[in-house]
Design an enzyme around this catalytic site. Structure first.
Site, mmCIF file in Angstrom:
data_model
loop_
_atom_site.group_PDB
_atom_site.id
_atom_site.type_symbol
_atom_site.label_atom_id
_atom_site.label_comp_id
_atom_site.label_asym_id
_atom_site.label_seq_id
_atom_site.Cartn_x
_atom_site.Cartn_y
_atom_site.Cartn_z
ATOM 1 N N ILE A 75 0.865 -1.178 0.000
ATOM 2 C CA ILE A 75 0.000 0.000 0.000
ATOM 3 C C ILE A 75 0.899 1.225 0.000
ATOM 4 O O ILE A 75 1.877 1.292 0.735
ATOM 5 C CB ILE A 75 -0.962 0.002 1.216
ATOM 6 C CG1 ILE A 75 -1.919 1.197 1.119
ATOM 7 C CG2 ILE A 75 -0.224 -0.015 2.525
ATOM 8 C CD1 ILE A 75 -3.048 1.161 2.132
ATOM 9 N N CYS A 76 0.594 2.166 -0.893
ATOM 10 C CA CYS A 76 1.432 3.354 -1.021
ATOM 11 C C CYS A 76 0.556 4.539 -1.385
ATOM 12 O O CYS A 76 -0.654 4.403 -1.592
ATOM 13 C CB CYS A 76 2.505 3.136 -2.086
ATOM 14 S SG CYS A 76 1.831 2.880 -3.747
ATOM 15 N N LYS A 77 1.156 5.696 -1.473
ATOM 16 C CA LYS A 77 0.429 6.896 -1.877
ATOM 17 C C LYS A 77 0.007 6.763 -3.344
ATOM 18 O O LYS A 77 0.707 6.168 -4.145
ATOM 19 C CB LYS A 77 1.303 8.135 -1.703
ATOM 20 C CG LYS A 77 1.652 8.453 -0.260
ATOM 21 C CD LYS A 77 2.505 9.706 -0.186
ATOM 22 C CE LYS A 77 2.850 10.046 1.264
ATOM 23 N NZ LYS A 77 3.692 11.265 1.357
#
Length: 222
Positions: A71-73
């Protein structure tokens, strides 16, 4: 990177009425009893994570090739896999919004930045990640060094020939001009030897650069 399909907050119940969801890796059923508040659940069969809800605002899910869910920006362009046996750097494409009613679309493969080079030794093609030519490259197939482009070896060969000839001319001049002085001061012979030795080394290096194999770029992804 795998673009995740749209996820719904409510999973379909199985025959016993317990809410379940399919694992996105092995397609096994994951029991959601007591986990409805979680965004991500872990499969008990393959031990990989599967999103149960849409990611939080400003975030996005990315599936690594080793099946690790990250999960990332949503503005991130590169992300590293944290698994010790992977450590892959994933280059992400532009953000694409998929309506929930449409099925998931596979993400297009991201072309790596670099140049495909034909090895001058074995003829195989490999990816050279430098963004400039006139450098030395090591072929991953035959493990031999070659020059990417012919400009670098040509320049260095000419430079070493010029320096080598200058050193030899200096040595000849010292030999002719200091013969009488050298008979009285034998240390003068050392200067002769240094001049000739430097000239010989430069000429040997010129032969090396003149004989080095050249690998030529095929085309660039840039």
């Amino acid at each position: 990177a795998e673009l995740p399909p749209p996820y719904t907050a409510i999973a379909s119940p199985d025959a016993s009425g317990v809410p379940v969801i399919n694992c996105r890796v092995c397609q096994s059923l994951i029991n959601l009893d007591g986990k409805l508040h979680q965004h991500v659940v872990k499969c008990t069969v393959c031990n990989e994570a599967t999103p149960k809800k849409n990611p939080p605002s400003g975030k996005k899910y990315v599936r690594c090739q080793c099946n690790c869910l990250l999960i990332c920006k949503d503005t991130s362009r590169k992300i590293g896999c944290p698994r010790p046996n992977c450590r892959r750097i994933i280059t992400l494409g532009p953000v694409m919004l998929i309506p929930e009613e449409q099925p998931a679309q596979p993400a297009l493969p991201v072309q790596p930045d670099g140049t495909r080079v034909v090895c001058g030794h074995c003829g195989n093609t490999f990816l050279w990640m430098e963004l400039r030519f006139n450098t030395l490259a090591k072929c991953p197939h035959c493990k031999k060094i070659s020059s990417v482009g012919s400009a670098l070896p040509r320049r260095r060969c000419c430079a070493y020939i010029t320096i080598g000839m200058i050193c030899i001319f200096i040595g000849v001049g010292l030999t002719v001009g200091t013969q009488d002085f050298a008979r009285r001061f034998h240390a003068t012979y050392v200067s002769w030897a240094v001049a000739y030795l430097l000239g010989l080394i430069c000429l040997i290096r010129a032969c090396y650069w003149g004989a080095i194999k050249v690998s030529y770029p095929e085309h660039s992804f840039a």
